[in-house]
Design a protein around this motif. Structure first.
Motif, PDB file in Angstrom:
ATOM      1  N   SER A  92     -36.703   7.390 -19.059  1.00 29.00           N
ATOM      2  CA  SER A  92     -35.758   7.298 -17.907  1.00 29.00           C
ATOM      3  C   SER A  92     -34.249   6.149 -17.486  1.00 29.00           C
ATOM      4  O   SER A  92     -34.524   5.263 -18.043  1.00 29.00           O
ATOM      5  CB  SER A  92     -36.526   6.868 -16.600  1.00 29.00           C
ATOM      6  N   THR A 109     -34.118  11.766 -17.578  1.00 26.99           N
ATOM      7  CA  THR A 109     -35.029  11.459 -17.817  1.00 26.99           C
ATOM      8  C   THR A 109     -34.847  12.345 -19.328  1.00 26.99           C
ATOM      9  O   THR A 109     -35.019  13.357 -19.829  1.00 26.99           O
ATOM     10  CB  THR A 109     -36.744  11.231 -17.486  1.00 26.99           C
ATOM     11  N   LEU A 123     -41.053  16.226 -16.606  1.00 24.68           N
ATOM     12  CA  LEU A 123     -39.332  16.003 -16.769  1.00 24.68           C
ATOM     13  C   LEU A 123     -38.744  17.695 -16.200  1.00 24.68           C
ATOM     14  O   LEU A 123     -37.966  17.974 -15.315  1.00 24.68           O
ATOM     15  CB  LEU A 123     -38.799  16.322 -18.748  1.00 24.68           C
ATOM     16  N   ALA A 229     -41.982  10.239 -14.775  1.00 27.28           N
ATOM     17  CA  ALA A 229     -39.703  11.144 -14.263  1.00 27.28           C
ATOM     18  C   ALA A 229     -38.959  10.458 -13.801  1.00 27.28           C
ATOM     19  O   ALA A 229     -39.098  10.396 -12.386  1.00 27.28           O
ATOM     20  CB  ALA A 229     -39.597  12.504 -15.167  1.00 27.28           C
TER      21      ALA A 229
END
Ligand code: MF3
Ligand code: CO
Length: 248
Positions: A92, A109, A123, A229
């Motif tokens: 990230s 991310t 993600l 994420a």
């Protein structure tokens, strides 16, 4: 009090956020196996200054770097490191800039080389949660509609949303009212008006939502050690709908 920005102020915020987007684009392209995140931090600061802006996080409440680098189980506010990234990591990247008195703020991310299918799904779900939240940034909607949309998408994919950190209003300050939680009830909270600008930033965990802070006082990690994420955009509420300011 929530600050409502004029059209000219929104244009100024667009320029600050354009810098953020260009920095993130550059560091994202550089991130890969063998690259140390300390190098990404140096790049970010240099590009930011070359575009006439200054890094927005460096020195903010004592944060020591320009770019937050939070790999794998780190949630947010990770420190850049000299340890090289490895194939299969997720990373990230969160960056802020100040230009002509206005802040920009965004995060993404990225996959380092080939990542697992589970990481890929995390993600995708986190970015989809951000997109769903942005879609609610319209005059007449409630803040709770934004929060609920983010939560619905993230939890619908089988993940959990972090409670301890939230999105925020943004403008001449990095953090303005209102707080923008990534969980909540539709129809609750303030009614959105044209000129409000929100940084929406879901932090989504593969396991439970609990986080812990490391001894450096900044780095937030998942309590269960599972992946996390983070995606963020700065978004203006306008009569024409949501306007994402933090695009290149
Ligand atoms: N996007 C994060 C936030 O809004 C990054 C802040 S990092 C800090 O909280 F160093 F400035 F705190
Ligand atoms: Co933010």
């Amino acid at each position: 009090m929530i600050v409502v920005k004029s059209p000219a102020e929104l244009d100024a915020m667009r320029e600050a956020n354009r810098v953020v987007a260009r920095v993130l684009q550059a560091v994202e392209a550089e991130a890969g196996p063998g690259i140390a995140t300390a190098r990404l931090d140096a790049m970010a600061e240099e590009i930011c200054r070359s575009l006439g802006a200054r890094p927005g996080f460096k020195g903010y409440h004592g944060y020591p770097y320009s770019l937050c680098c939070s790999p794998n189980q780190q949630v947010v506010h990770g420190f850049p490191s000299t340890t090289p990234l490895a194939e299969g990591d997720i990373l990230s990247l969160d960056f802020g800039a100040v230009l002509d008195g206005f802040y920009g703020d965004a995060a993404t991310t990225v996959a380092v080389g080939q990542i697992s299918e589970a990481a890929r799904r995390l993600l995708e779900a986190t970015e989809a949660a951000l997109t769903a939240g942005i879609e609610e940034c319209r005059p007449g909607r409630h803040l709770g509609d934004v929060s609920a949309a983010v939560q619905r998408v993230a939890e619908g994919a089988g993940f959990s949303v972090v409670r301890q950190f939230v999105g925020h209003g943004i403008g001449r300050n990095l953090h303005e009212e209102p707080q923008v939680p990534n969980f909540g009830a539709p129809g609750r909270g303030v009614v959105l008006k044209p000129g409000m600008v929100l940084a929406i930033e879901p932090m989504v965990n593969a396991g439970g939502y609990a986080v812990e802070i490391l001894d450096d006082g900044w780095t937030a990690v998942t309590a269960d050690g599972k992946l996390s994420a983070h995606f963020e955009h700065t978004v203006a509420v306008t009569d024409d709908g949501p306007r994402i300011l933090s695009l290149p």
